[in-house]
Design a protein around this motif. Structure first.
Motif, mmCIF file in Angstrom:
data_model
loop_
_atom_site.group_PDB
_atom_site.id
_atom_site.type_symbol
_atom_site.label_atom_id
_atom_site.label_comp_id
_atom_site.label_asym_id
_atom_site.label_seq_id
_atom_site.Cartn_x
_atom_site.Cartn_y
_atom_site.Cartn_z
ATOM 1 N N MET A 80 0.854 -1.186 0.000
ATOM 2 C CA MET A 80 0.000 0.000 0.000
ATOM 3 C C MET A 80 0.890 1.235 0.000
ATOM 4 N N CYS A 81 0.668 2.122 -0.965
ATOM 5 C CA CYS A 81 1.567 3.271 -1.049
ATOM 6 C C CYS A 81 1.317 4.213 0.118
ATOM 7 N N GLU A 82 2.420 4.727 0.651
ATOM 8 C CA GLU A 82 2.301 5.556 1.852
ATOM 9 C C GLU A 82 1.787 6.957 1.541
ATOM 10 N N HIS A 83 1.713 7.295 0.243
ATOM 11 C CA HIS A 83 1.235 8.637 -0.107
ATOM 12 C C HIS A 83 -0.276 8.704 -0.210
ATOM 13 N N HIS A 84 -0.891 7.655 -0.747
ATOM 14 C CA HIS A 84 -2.342 7.709 -1.006
ATOM 15 C C HIS A 84 -3.114 6.598 -0.305
ATOM 16 N N LEU A 85 -2.408 5.706 0.368
ATOM 17 C CA LEU A 85 -3.042 4.526 0.981
ATOM 18 C C LEU A 85 -3.809 3.717 -0.052
ATOM 19 N N LEU A 93 -1.932 1.518 -8.050
ATOM 20 C CA LEU A 93 -3.327 1.942 -8.240
ATOM 21 C C LEU A 93 -3.491 3.459 -8.133
ATOM 22 N N CYS A 94 -2.584 4.103 -7.388
ATOM 23 C CA CYS A 94 -2.701 5.566 -7.271
ATOM 24 C C CYS A 94 -2.376 6.254 -8.593
ATOM 25 N N MET A 95 -1.728 5.530 -9.505
ATOM 26 C CA MET A 95 -1.453 6.080 -10.843
ATOM 27 C C MET A 95 -2.489 5.616 -11.855
HETATM 28 ZN ZN LIG Z 1 0.337 6.537 -4.173
#
Ligand SMILES: [Zn+2]
Ligand SMILES: Nc1nc2c(ncn2[C@@H]2O[C@H](COP(=O)(O)OP(=O)(O)OP(=O)(O)O)[C@@H](O)[C@H]2O)c(=O)[nH]1
Length: 183
Positions: A74-79, A145-147
């Motif tokens: 899980m990316c720490e920027h966008h969860l 997924l945030c991209m």
């Molecule tokens: Zn992200």
């Protein structure tokens, strides 16, 4: 802890304009809290605990490669999730690590808030620490997924990150053999 996280999800559901008391959402805060705790369970684990002593004496000194370990983090920027696969190789020096433990190491660090580069390094350093080997190589290929779902909305790009330690860093032939084996 679950109740505390669930309470926060209830606030989020309300803040986005939904009704947390409608039938379909009544148990959602609790379910989401449990899911979040599962996805971040790596914070409660230690390397010693997951390796569980499964390091065995062996005279082999040839490269060992574990390929295509699936990875969900899980990316720490966008969860938001990033999903992919991880390849790990090492050059044993008297000791080999139990096969399943590579996947456990990947999961322990993946189940935290992460960026792909740091995840790659943490896995490599953990394998090095446990095996005391002559070298470790880790490559992660993942889609974020945030991209994809938001932001730049690019569906087909993937990111490759690598960390090479010991002989994989200093010896071009060793690095090349690894890269050929995973390609
Ligand atoms: Zn992200
Ligand atoms: N290097 C790296 N970047 C990541 C990772 N996960 C997410 N990011 C990036 O983190 C950056 C955060 O940028 P910001 O500009 O602060 O956030 P944002 O406005 O939501 O950015 P956009 O995604 O461009 O809309 C973005 O470029 C993401 O693509 C990762 O694992 N590694």
């Amino acid at each position: 802890m679950t109740d505390d996280i669930a309470q926060h999800y209830r606030h989020i559901i309300t803040a986005i304009g939904e009704n947390p008391d409608r039938e379909g959402l009544r148990d959602t805060p609790k379910r989401a809290a449990k899911a979040m705790q599962f996805l971040t369970a790596g914070y409660q684990q230690s390397l010693e605990e997951i390796v569980n002593g499964a390091v065995f004496e062996s005279q082999t000194d040839e490269m060992v490669l574990v390929k295509d370990i699936e990875l969900y983090s899980m990316c720490e920027h966008h969860l938001l999730p990033f999903i992919g696969k991880c390849h790990i190789a090492y050059l044993p020096s008297g000791k080999v690590l139990g096969l399943s433990k590579f996947a456990r190491i990947v999961d322990m660090y993946a189940r935290r808030m992460q960026i792909q580069e740091n995840l790659t390094r943490e896995i490599a350093e953990a394998v090095q620490q446990v095996t005391q080997s002559r070298g470790v190589a880790v490559v992660i290929e993942a889609r974020h997924l945030c991209m994809m779902m938001r932001g730049v909305e690019k569906q087909n790009s993937s990111m490759t990150s690598s960390v090479m330690l010991g002989s994989f860093r200093s010896n071009q032939a060793t690095r090349q053999e690894f890269l050929t084996l995973i390609s």
